[in-house]
Design a protein around this motif. Structure first.
Motif, PDB file in Angstrom:
ATOM      1  N   ALA A  59      38.433  37.660  33.301  1.00 12.67           N
ATOM      2  CA  ALA A  59      39.887  37.502  33.409  1.00 12.67           C
ATOM      3  C   ALA A  59      40.430  38.238  34.634  1.00 12.67           C
ATOM      4  N   GLU A  60      39.897  39.424  34.900  1.00 16.78           N
ATOM      5  CA  GLU A  60      40.357  40.199  36.058  1.00 16.78           C
ATOM      6  C   GLU A  60      40.074  39.474  37.365  1.00 16.78           C
ATOM      7  N   LEU A  61      38.858  38.951  37.502  1.00 22.49           N
ATOM      8  CA  LEU A  61      38.492  38.288  38.752  1.00 22.49           C
ATOM      9  C   LEU A  61      39.163  36.932  38.889  1.00 22.49           C
ATOM     10  N   ASN A  62      39.427  36.277  37.770  1.00 17.96           N
ATOM     11  CA  ASN A  62      40.177  35.025  37.828  1.00 17.96           C
ATOM     12  C   ASN A  62      41.635  35.283  38.217  1.00 17.96           C
ATOM     13  N   ASP A  63      42.169  36.383  37.732  1.00 20.64           N
ATOM     14  CA  ASP A  63      43.559  36.721  38.038  1.00 20.64           C
ATOM     15  C   ASP A  63      43.741  36.985  39.527  1.00 20.64           C
ATOM     16  N   ASN A  64      42.791  37.709  40.113  1.00 20.77           N
ATOM     17  CA  ASN A  64      42.865  38.013  41.550  1.00 20.77           C
ATOM     18  C   ASN A  64      41.473  38.404  42.040  1.00 20.77           C
ATOM     19  N   PRO A  65      40.866  37.592  42.922  1.00 15.13           N
ATOM     20  CA  PRO A  65      39.531  37.920  43.427  1.00 15.13           C
ATOM     21  C   PRO A  65      39.442  39.310  44.050  1.00 15.13           C
ATOM     22  N   LEU A  66      40.561  39.806  44.582  1.00 15.31           N
ATOM     23  CA  LEU A  66      40.531  41.121  45.233  1.00 15.31           C
ATOM     24  C   LEU A  66      40.331  42.255  44.237  1.00 15.31           C
ATOM     25  N   ASN A  67      40.480  41.973  42.943  1.00 18.68           N
ATOM     26  CA  ASN A  67      40.189  42.994  41.929  1.00 18.68           C
ATOM     27  C   ASN A  67      38.725  43.428  41.988  1.00 18.68           C
ATOM     28  N   LEU A  68      37.885  42.591  42.581  1.00 16.62           N
ATOM     29  CA  LEU A  68      36.481  42.957  42.739  1.00 16.62           C
ATOM     30  C   LEU A  68      36.319  44.259  43.514  1.00 16.62           C
ATOM     31  N   LEU A  69      37.180  44.475  44.480  1.00 16.94           N
ATOM     32  CA  LEU A  69      37.040  45.637  45.360  1.00 16.94           C
ATOM     33  C   LEU A  69      37.137  46.957  44.604  1.00 16.94           C
ATOM     34  N   ALA A  70      37.851  46.942  43.484  1.00 17.22           N
ATOM     35  CA  ALA A  70      38.022  48.172  42.707  1.00 17.22           C
ATOM     36  C   ALA A  70      36.706  48.627  42.067  1.00 17.22           C
ATOM     37  N   TYR A  71      35.737  47.709  41.967  1.00 16.65           N
ATOM     38  CA  TYR A  71      34.458  48.044  41.332  1.00 16.65           C
ATOM     39  C   TYR A  71      33.400  48.499  42.331  1.00 16.65           C
ATOM     40  N   LEU A  83      26.690  39.060  40.749  1.00 18.90           N
ATOM     41  CA  LEU A  83      27.563  38.333  39.824  1.00 18.90           C
ATOM     42  C   LEU A  83      26.713  37.381  38.996  1.00 18.90           C
ATOM     43  N   ASP A  84      26.545  37.708  37.727  1.00 15.99           N
ATOM     44  CA  ASP A  84      25.739  36.866  36.839  1.00 15.99           C
ATOM     45  C   ASP A  84      26.637  35.836  36.159  1.00 15.99           C
ATOM     46  N   GLU A  85      26.186  34.569  36.151  1.00 18.24           N
ATOM     47  CA  GLU A  85      26.923  33.458  35.526  1.00 18.24           C
ATOM     48  C   GLU A  85      28.232  33.152  36.278  1.00 18.24           C
ATOM     49  N   ILE A  86      28.122  32.941  37.577  1.00 16.48           N
ATOM     50  CA  ILE A  86      29.313  32.754  38.410  1.00 16.48           C
ATOM     51  C   ILE A  86      30.059  31.463  38.081  1.00 16.48           C
ATOM     52  N   GLN A  87      29.390  30.511  37.412  1.00 16.89           N
ATOM     53  CA  GLN A  87      30.065  29.252  37.108  1.00 16.89           C
ATOM     54  C   GLN A  87      31.233  29.437  36.141  1.00 16.89           C
ATOM     55  N   TYR A  88      31.306  30.611  35.470  1.00 15.74           N
ATOM     56  CA  TYR A  88      32.413  30.827  34.536  1.00 15.74           C
ATOM     57  C   TYR A  88      33.728  31.148  35.240  1.00 15.74           C
ATOM     58  N   LEU A  89      33.683  31.509  36.514  1.00 15.01           N
ATOM     59  CA  LEU A  89      34.938  31.691  37.256  1.00 15.01           C
ATOM     60  C   LEU A  89      35.688  30.376  37.301  1.00 15.01           C
ATOM     61  N   SER A  90      37.009  30.451  37.235  1.00 17.46           N
ATOM     62  CA  SER A  90      37.794  29.212  37.234  1.00 17.46           C
ATOM     63  C   SER A  90      37.688  28.477  38.559  1.00 17.46           C
ATOM     64  N   ASP A  91      37.514  29.210  39.662  1.00 11.34           N
ATOM     65  CA  ASP A  91      37.344  28.589  40.976  1.00 11.34           C
ATOM     66  C   ASP A  91      36.376  29.431  41.811  1.00 11.34           C
ATOM     67  N   PRO A  92      35.069  29.336  41.526  1.00 13.16           N
ATOM     68  CA  PRO A  92      34.104  30.169  42.250  1.00 13.16           C
ATOM     69  C   PRO A  92      34.104  29.897  43.746  1.00 13.16           C
ATOM     70  N   SER A  93      34.388  28.654  44.135  1.00 14.41           N
ATOM     71  CA  SER A  93      34.409  28.330  45.558  1.00 14.41           C
ATOM     72  C   SER A  93      35.468  29.136  46.297  1.00 14.41           C
ATOM     73  N   ASN A  94      36.675  29.140  45.773  1.00 16.57           N
ATOM     74  CA  ASN A  94      37.760  29.888  46.402  1.00 16.57           C
ATOM     75  C   ASN A  94      37.486  31.394  46.365  1.00 16.57           C
ATOM     76  N   PHE A  95      36.943  31.855  45.255  1.00 17.81           N
ATOM     77  CA  PHE A  95      36.615  33.279  45.109  1.00 17.81           C
ATOM     78  C   PHE A  95      35.650  33.722  46.209  1.00 17.81           C
ATOM     79  N   LEU A  96      34.548  33.005  46.362  1.00 20.09           N
ATOM     80  CA  LEU A  96      33.545  33.380  47.347  1.00 20.09           C
ATOM     81  C   LEU A  96      34.058  33.241  48.775  1.00 20.09           C
TER      82      LEU A  96
END
Length: 402
Positions: A59-71, A83-96
């Motif tokens: 939910a955090e990464l779907n809400d904002n990909p930049l939340n990744l930086l906090a980790y 990132l395990d099971e990346i297909q669960y992101l709502s838009d993995p293409s945009n995220f990456l």
């Protein structure tokens, strides 16, 4: 013991491109990511492992990909993010794309995806040049032996291959292992299980539970038709896949059957190989041939784990095994078959090899009659034509195919 793909992933780790590992469920993608994580830890490379089956993180990464930086554990050094099971992101293409374009100096992503179906549909052209995809199939025969701790048998295979006249005192043991591999396939957990009844149960679990997740997540509407189609394809391995015929048999629309075939392919359960031809008028066969990518799964779909010599389908089982040997050795993309309009056929053609290869699979060498294939040999004299046989069993099996 680490899978052979581990070395390729390790070599790609320093590259700027993101690393994506795809394959069927239960083939060992998460294990590979953990192996790479351990390597990073040992080398002092900052790393973090995120499993996207964790709904909070997702939910955090779907809400904002930049939340990744906090980790990230370090802002000073580049961090490898698993990132395990990346297909669960709502838009993995945009995220990456966002992370790569804005933060590739800080982040190297290594991701796994259980199904290329989702990755293909979401990883749009915007990721060109930003990623490299590695496909993980179920284990080949080398990994099969190594996972069982039988490195001595693989060393014997290497000795046989390197010495053209070598004889082996372990030939009968190697045959037992090869036949077990033909029956139970290459899923890692199935290989390491020692109980035969438990192997069958594990394959049943993969067949029913894990493939059902593929069915649900890919939006398949009619689960019963999907499973029946899967069983038919398992029983007709190496045969032409006729969508019209399958549609009539299953009382479903052609579009439905075509969609289900695509789902099976994208989920790494099925491969459709295309025809090779030079003379379109005489040789063009539009229909592909179908092969399942794991023999244990095929036998589970057929509910048939009888010993090889007791099976009526040993010819088909052997052709399936030859296909996997070729796929492991040469890759999936270059395998074709040859068939004329009047039904003359060669099982496997590899036109891109040097020299190009043509291979006819016959379980028993006594069935290998060269006259039947003279048309192909005369038409394509530059091809190295050979028979792939299993019986009689000898050291030459390993010299020719493994």
């Amino acid at each position: 013991m680490k899978r052979k793909l581990y070395k390729k992933l390790l070599q790609h780790l320093p590259k700027k491109e993101f690393t994506i590992v795809t394959g069927a469920r239960q083939t060992g993608k998460s294990t590979l990511l953990h192996d790479l994580k351990s390597y990073c830890k040992g080398e002092g490379i900052p790393e973090v492992f995120i499993n996207l089956e964790n709904k909070t993180l997702l939910a955090e990464l779907n809400d904002n990909p930049l939340n990744l930086l906090a980790y990230l554990p370090s802002q000073e050094k580049k961090t490898v993010v698993f990132l395990d099971e990346i297909q669960y992101l709502s838009d993995p293409s945009n995220f990456l794309k966002l992370i790569y374009d804005e933060f590739h100096d800080k982040v190297k992503i290594v991701a796994s995806g259980s199904s290329a179906f989702y990755i293909d549909s979401k990883f749009k052209d915007s990721l060109a040049g930003r990623k490299r995809i590695f496909h993980l199939l179920t284990c080949d025969f080398e990994d099969y032996l190594m996972l069982q701790g039988k490195s001595n048998l693989w060393e014997e295979v290497i000795r046989i291959k390197e010495q053209p006249m070598a004889k082996s005192l372990k030939l009968d043991l190697l045959r037992l292992e090869w036949e077990a591999y033909m029956l139970f396939g290459g899923y890692p957990a199935v290989i390491t299980e020692t109980s035969i009844p438990e192997k069958k149960e594990m394959l049943k679990e993969i067949r029913d539970s894990f493939i059902k997740r593929d069915i649900v997540e890919s939006g398949v509407q009619n689960e019963a038709v999907f499973y029946r189609l899967f069983q038919i394809l398992a029983s007709q391995t190496g045969q032409l896949v006729n969508v019209n015929e399958l549609s009539n048999t299953l009382k479903s629309r052609n579009e439905t059957i075509q969609n289900y075939l695509e789902v099976m392919e994208k989920c790494f359960h099925l491969t459709l190989i295309r025809p090779f031809y030079a003379n379109i008028r005489k040789e063009l066969v539009k229909m592909p041939k179908g092969f399942l990518l794991d023999q244990g799964l095929r036998n589970s779909l057929l509910n048939n784990f009888n010993p090889i010599n007791q099976r009526f389908d040993k010819g088909e089982l052997w052709e399936q095994a030859v296909f996997r040997l070729l796929a492991d050795k040469f890759g999936l993309d270059g395998i074709r078959f040859w068939r004329t309009a009047d039904g003359k056929e060669i099982d496997f053609v590899l036109p891109n090899e040097n020299p190009p290869l043509a291979i006819e699979a016959k379980f028993d060498e006594r069935l290998a009659k060269i006259k039947k294939y003279q048309l192909f040999i005369n038409t394509y004299p530059g091809f190295n034509f050979q028979f792939a046989t299993m019986q009689p069993w000898s050291e030459d099996f390993f010299r020719r195919f493994i």
